[in-house]
Scaffold this motif. Sequence first.
Motif, short mmCIF file in Angstrom:
data_model
loop_
_atom_site.label_atom_id
_atom_site.label_comp_id
_atom_site.label_asym_id
_atom_site.label_seq_id
_atom_site.Cartn_x
_atom_site.Cartn_y
_atom_site.Cartn_z
N ARG A 8 2.72 -3.51 -5.38
CA ARG A 8 3.32 -3.79 -4.07
C ARG A 8 4.52 -4.72 -4.15
N HIS A 11 8.18 -3.47 -3.87
CA HIS A 11 8.45 -2.95 -2.53
C HIS A 11 8.66 -4.10 -1.55
N HIS A 84 6.04 -5.19 6.21
CA HIS A 84 6.13 -4.02 5.33
C HIS A 84 4.75 -3.69 4.78
N SER A 86 2.90 -0.76 2.07
CA SER A 86 2.97 0.42 1.21
C SER A 86 1.62 1.13 1.17
N GLU A 87 0.62 0.51 1.81
CA GLU A 87 -0.71 1.11 1.92
C GLU A 87 -1.18 1.00 3.36
N TYR A 125 6.25 1.27 7.07
CA TYR A 125 5.30 1.81 6.08
C TYR A 125 6.01 2.79 5.16
N ASN A 126 5.81 2.62 3.83
CA ASN A 126 6.40 3.55 2.86
C ASN A 126 5.35 4.10 1.91
N GLY A 127 4.14 4.38 2.44
CA GLY A 127 3.06 4.90 1.61
C GLY A 127 3.32 6.32 1.14
#
Length: 308
Positions: A8, A11, A84, A86-87, A125-127
């Motif tokens: 993470r 990111h 932010h 990522s999950e 979110y960028n998952g």
Amino acid sequence: MEKKDKERRPHDKFFKQTFSRKEVILSFLKARLPEEIFNQIDQDNLLLTNREFVSVTGKSRSSDCIFKALIKGTQHYIYLHVEHQSEEDPLMLVRFLEYNAQLIRQHISEHGNTSLPAIVNICLYNGNKPYKGPTNFHDLFPHLKQVERYMFQGFHLVDLHVTTNEELLNWQQAAGAAMVLKQGIHRDFCEWLPTHQDILLNLEKKGYIPYISNVLWYMLSIDDHINAVELLDPKLRKIAMSLAERFRQEGEQRGRQEGEKKGRQEGIQIGEEKGKLEVAKSMLLKGYPIEDIIFLTGLSRSQIQGLL
């Protein structure tokens, strides 16, 4: 560091480096916020004001990006809080709620409580799969359809100051405690007891002795009038007297503990003083100047001269 934290970190770092720029965040907000909200932001005084929040477990966590601005044409503030992810976090709403509460506290500390700030929460979110976690508090309470009415429309105020005793009597078992609390703010039960102890006697009749003990303990704790106990019915007085005896025993125990603690402290102090005198006496026998002894031991000149 755990593997997920390592994954993470790049990111998060990149997000903070880029979205903390004023021109970037304004472009992002313009593209994603409803127009009626974005147009209220005074862009000229938009400032990055990242905060550090402490969780209920004492763990400290920094926010990702928090911007503060005035609402156009007013002296009231709006915060744009962008986190932010990522999950997917099923409790992201709870995190925002915790952050918002602490942010409001910090704002009050800095600006006073004349008015609370507006807060807009955004999760970027960028998952690697579509985000399907709840984004609305209603979704966290699937079994309570009226959640908006019960949880997010203020709190239910019960003001004992304006609630009549007749209304309180409808509270059944809670009536006694409520009436005592209502009277307790005055710290005087002498006039109250003669006309209200029937409620307590009714509880005694039903065998609610622990409940009555709690009530009487509260009354004895806050009312300094010795006549209060004498006004009680004999059955209630017996309970009150047993409580008074317990108070006395607890007071004696606390007194003993404080006395022992004080005695230990005094003993240590006496021991230290005695030790300094022994050192001073030894130094005198070895011919040390009095000024040196005063400097090294902290004793007064008269104390040292008394050893000669």
